[in-house]
Design an enzyme around this catalytic site. Structure first.
Site, PDB file in Angstrom:
ATOM      1  N   GLY A 228      44.952  45.111  42.842  1.00 23.35           N
ATOM      2  CA  GLY A 228      43.995  44.233  42.696  1.00 23.35           C
ATOM      3  C   GLY A 228      43.561  43.423  41.835  1.00 23.35           C
ATOM      4  O   GLY A 228      41.732  43.249  41.933  1.00 23.35           O
TER       5      GLY A 228
ATOM      6  N   GLY B 167      40.737  40.110  40.962  1.00 17.69           N
ATOM      7  CA  GLY B 167      39.436  40.050  41.750  1.00 17.69           C
ATOM      8  C   GLY B 167      38.357  40.353  40.846  1.00 17.69           C
ATOM      9  O   GLY B 167      38.946  40.525  39.780  1.00 17.69           O
ATOM     10  N   GLN B 168      37.377  39.954  41.546  1.00 22.51           N
ATOM     11  CA  GLN B 168      36.239  40.397  40.922  1.00 22.51           C
ATOM     12  C   GLN B 168      36.244  41.496  39.671  1.00 22.51           C
ATOM     13  O   GLN B 168      36.012  40.864  38.226  1.00 22.51           O
ATOM     14  CB  GLN B 168      34.503  40.355  41.639  1.00 22.51           C
ATOM     15  CG  GLN B 168      33.565  39.973  40.624  1.00 22.51           C
ATOM     16  CD  GLN B 168      32.344  40.681  40.839  1.00 22.51           C
ATOM     17  OE1 GLN B 168      32.578  40.978  41.808  1.00 22.51           O
ATOM     18  NE2 GLN B 168      30.910  40.100  40.765  1.00 22.51           N
TER      19      GLN B 168
ATOM     20  N   ASP C 127      48.613  41.855  42.676  1.00 25.65           N
ATOM     21  CA  ASP C 127      47.830  41.875  43.893  1.00 25.65           C
ATOM     22  C   ASP C 127      48.286  40.824  43.831  1.00 25.65           C
ATOM     23  O   ASP C 127      49.662  40.580  44.556  1.00 25.65           O
ATOM     24  CB  ASP C 127      46.705  40.556  42.823  1.00 25.65           C
ATOM     25  CG  ASP C 127      45.374  40.283  43.703  1.00 25.65           C
ATOM     26  OD1 ASP C 127      44.476  41.313  43.195  1.00 25.65           O
ATOM     27  OD2 ASP C 127      45.334  40.241  44.980  1.00 25.65           O
TER      28      ASP C 127
ATOM     29  N   ARG D 234      47.512  38.535  45.978  1.00 31.09           N
ATOM     30  CA  ARG D 234      47.099  36.409  44.995  1.00 31.09           C
ATOM     31  C   ARG D 234      47.970  36.596  44.036  1.00 31.09           C
ATOM     32  O   ARG D 234      48.240  37.486  43.290  1.00 31.09           O
ATOM     33  CB  ARG D 234      45.966  36.322  45.094  1.00 31.09           C
ATOM     34  CG  ARG D 234      44.673  36.446  46.409  1.00 31.09           C
ATOM     35  CD  ARG D 234      43.080  36.439  46.273  1.00 31.09           C
ATOM     36  NE  ARG D 234      42.745  38.334  45.729  1.00 31.09           N
ATOM     37  CZ  ARG D 234      41.552  37.927  45.580  1.00 31.09           C
ATOM     38  NH1 ARG D 234      40.559  38.170  45.262  1.00 31.09           N
ATOM     39  NH2 ARG D 234      41.987  40.240  44.419  1.00 31.09           N
TER      40      ARG D 234
ATOM     41  N   ASP E  98      51.377  44.350  47.533  1.00 26.01           N
ATOM     42  CA  ASP E  98      51.342  44.527  48.798  1.00 26.01           C
ATOM     43  C   ASP E  98      49.850  46.290  48.375  1.00 26.01           C
ATOM     44  O   ASP E  98      51.732  46.318  49.464  1.00 26.01           O
ATOM     45  CB  ASP E  98      51.511  43.865  50.012  1.00 26.01           C
ATOM     46  CG  ASP E  98      50.556  44.105  51.124  1.00 26.01           C
ATOM     47  OD1 ASP E  98      51.279  43.547  52.249  1.00 26.01           O
ATOM     48  OD2 ASP E  98      49.498  44.824  50.853  1.00 26.01           O
TER      49      ASP E  98
ATOM     50  N   TYR F 267      32.221  48.204  56.294  1.00 26.24           N
ATOM     51  CA  TYR F 267      33.136  48.802  54.620  1.00 26.24           C
ATOM     52  C   TYR F 267      32.066  49.588  54.451  1.00 26.24           C
ATOM     53  O   TYR F 267      32.685  50.858  53.653  1.00 26.24           O
ATOM     54  CB  TYR F 267      32.282  47.203  54.128  1.00 26.24           C
ATOM     55  CG  TYR F 267      32.733  47.860  52.536  1.00 26.24           C
ATOM     56  CD1 TYR F 267      31.146  47.488  51.474  1.00 26.24           C
ATOM     57  CD2 TYR F 267      33.511  47.701  51.691  1.00 26.24           C
ATOM     58  CE1 TYR F 267      30.881  47.619  50.210  1.00 26.24           C
ATOM     59  CE2 TYR F 267      33.865  47.219  50.021  1.00 26.24           C
ATOM     60  CZ  TYR F 267      32.318  47.149  49.813  1.00 26.24           C
ATOM     61  OH  TYR F 267      32.951  47.362  48.038  1.00 26.24           O
TER      62      TYR F 267
ATOM     63  N   LYS G 281      34.134  53.295  53.432  1.00 25.37           N
ATOM     64  CA  LYS G 281      34.180  53.966  51.745  1.00 25.37           C
ATOM     65  C   LYS G 281      33.947  54.967  52.133  1.00 25.37           C
ATOM     66  O   LYS G 281      33.737  56.399  50.813  1.00 25.37           O
ATOM     67  CB  LYS G 281      32.772  52.483  50.860  1.00 25.37           C
ATOM     68  CG  LYS G 281      33.511  51.601  50.984  1.00 25.37           C
ATOM     69  CD  LYS G 281      34.257  51.539  49.466  1.00 25.37           C
ATOM     70  CE  LYS G 281      35.627  50.114  49.420  1.00 25.37           C
ATOM     71  NZ  LYS G 281      36.469  50.493  47.719  1.00 25.37           N
TER      72      LYS G 281
HETATM   73  C1  VAH Z   1      29.317  44.339  49.161  1.00 22.82           C
HETATM   74  N1  VAH Z   1      29.313  43.756  46.449  1.00 22.82           N
HETATM   75  O1  VAH Z   1      28.241  43.203  48.452  1.00 22.82           O
HETATM   76  C2  VAH Z   1      29.741  44.825  47.510  1.00 22.82           C
HETATM   77  C3  VAH Z   1      28.948  46.289  46.963  1.00 22.82           C
HETATM   78  C4  VAH Z   1      26.755  46.937  47.157  1.00 22.82           C
HETATM   79  C5  VAH Z   1      27.597  45.865  47.907  1.00 22.82           C
HETATM   80  O2  VAH Z   1      29.630  47.312  48.026  1.00 22.82           O
HETATM   81  O3  VAH Z   1      29.715  44.418  49.703  1.00 22.82           O
END
Ligand code: VAH
Length: 323
Positions: free
Chosen positions: A12, A15-16, A38, A40, A56, A146, A150
């Site tokens: 990755g 990415g940011q 990545d 990408r 990948d 998400y 996590k």
């Molecule tokens: C999001 N930037 O907005 C992430 C972060 C605390 C949120 O993990 O999904």
């Protein structure tokens, strides 16, 4: 001092977080010792700074071949689908965020890797967690895919550490703000977009309500926290799920006011969308006392210091003096 023989794979890397973490790791370990990867294209900021492979994380066999062929000893896994995009593709988000981690943990065990880094997020907390100074251990009931992925991932990291002795380490990042590489699909991304729009258009339409407080962190602090955690002695770490870390907390009103100190003509409008409900499910501030006690974590950037640095170095600044 990092062991010179270590060879790191960043998954990755375009990415940011990945771009800046790759550049920071290359400064410590040397360019050739850090393989960026990545799905990408290679981010232009990484060009000519070291090796790059297309990879990948969901293809476990290919990943395993790369780890063996490149003699990898550490993996930083940054590939994930964030909160806002995850709510539009729940099953894909769960699959990428979970299977990607399990692939890496399995290979870490089979190849006895020295260390693994995997980011969690304050998104693991839900509406039943304390809103202010949310502690390391508390009621944790995530309401986004998400956050669910996590939080589940944190327990997998703890399991592989306890059961198989894998030195996997993790941080619950707040919303991260940077100017080098844009984020993708996060609820906190408004705090990145607002600087770009302030410089380019002088105004920004915010998708969160004016008083929506969220835990945030400037990217230089997030990078330093990651490297300090990874360099800490293993015996100092009491948390093998994921550490709370805090930088600052602010609302759209406050970040707009901070920008207006340096760009007085900047204006902000508000039109909340589906991301408002996600933001309201998270704490407004984080207690990171355990990270401070275990490995000395302390943030360096507050809102105005970040604003000056962001506006000064932003690619859209075009030479404007910010003071
Ligand atoms: C999001 N930037 O907005 C992430 C972060 C605390 C949120 O993990 O999904």
């Amino acid at each position: 001092m990092a062991a010179r023989k270590d060879k790191i794979l960043v998954i990755g890397a375009s990415g940011q977080i990945g771009v800046e973490l790759t550049l920071a790791l290359r400064k410590i370990y040397g360019n050739a010792q850090v393989i960026a990867s990545d799905l990408r294209e290679e981010n232009p900021l990484l060009k000519d700074t070291g090796p790059y492979v297309s990879l990948d994380v969901m293809n476990k066999e290919m990943l395993h071949v790369q780890v063996i062929r490149q003699n990898i000893t550490q993996i930083y896994l940054l590939a994930a689908m964030l909160s806002a995009t995850g709510e539009k593709n729940p099953h894909l988000a769960w699959h990428l965020n979970m299977q990607g981690l399990l692939n890496v943990l399995d290979i870490a065990r089979e190849e006895q890797l020295h260390k693994v880094y995997w980011p969690s997020s304050i998104a693991v907390f839900g509406p039943t967690s304390p809103k202010q100074s949310c502690p390391q251990q508390t009621i944790i009931e995530p309401t986004t895919v998400y956050g669910i992925s996590k939080y589940a991932g944190e327990f997998w990291c703890n399991y592989y550490h306890t059961r198989f002795g894998i030195d996997v380490r993790s941080l619950r990042y707040p919303g991260l703000i940077s100017y080098k590489s844009l984020p993708g699909g996060g609820t906190t991304d408004y705090a990145v977009e607002i600087y770009q729009e302030a410089l380019v258009n002088g105004s920004y339409k915010c998708y969160l309500k004016p008083d929506t407080y969220l835990p945030m962190m400037y990217m230089p602090d997030a990078l330093r926290a990651t490297l300090e955690l990874m360099e800490a002695p293993a015996q100092a770490l009491s948390v093998r799920t994921s550490y709370n870390i805090a930088g600052m907390s602010f609302s759209p009103t406050e970040i707009a006011a901070s920008i207006q100190k340096y760009l007085p003509d900047f204006s902000i409008q508000y039109q909340a969308d589906y991301r408002q409900a996600i933001a309201e499910s998270w704490p407004q501030s984080i207690d990171d006392a355990v990270a401070n006690a275990d490995w000395g974590w302390k943030p360096a950037f507050d809102l105005d210091k970040m604003t000056v640095d962001m506006l000064t170095h932003h690619p859209e600044n075009k030479g404007r003096k910010i003071h």
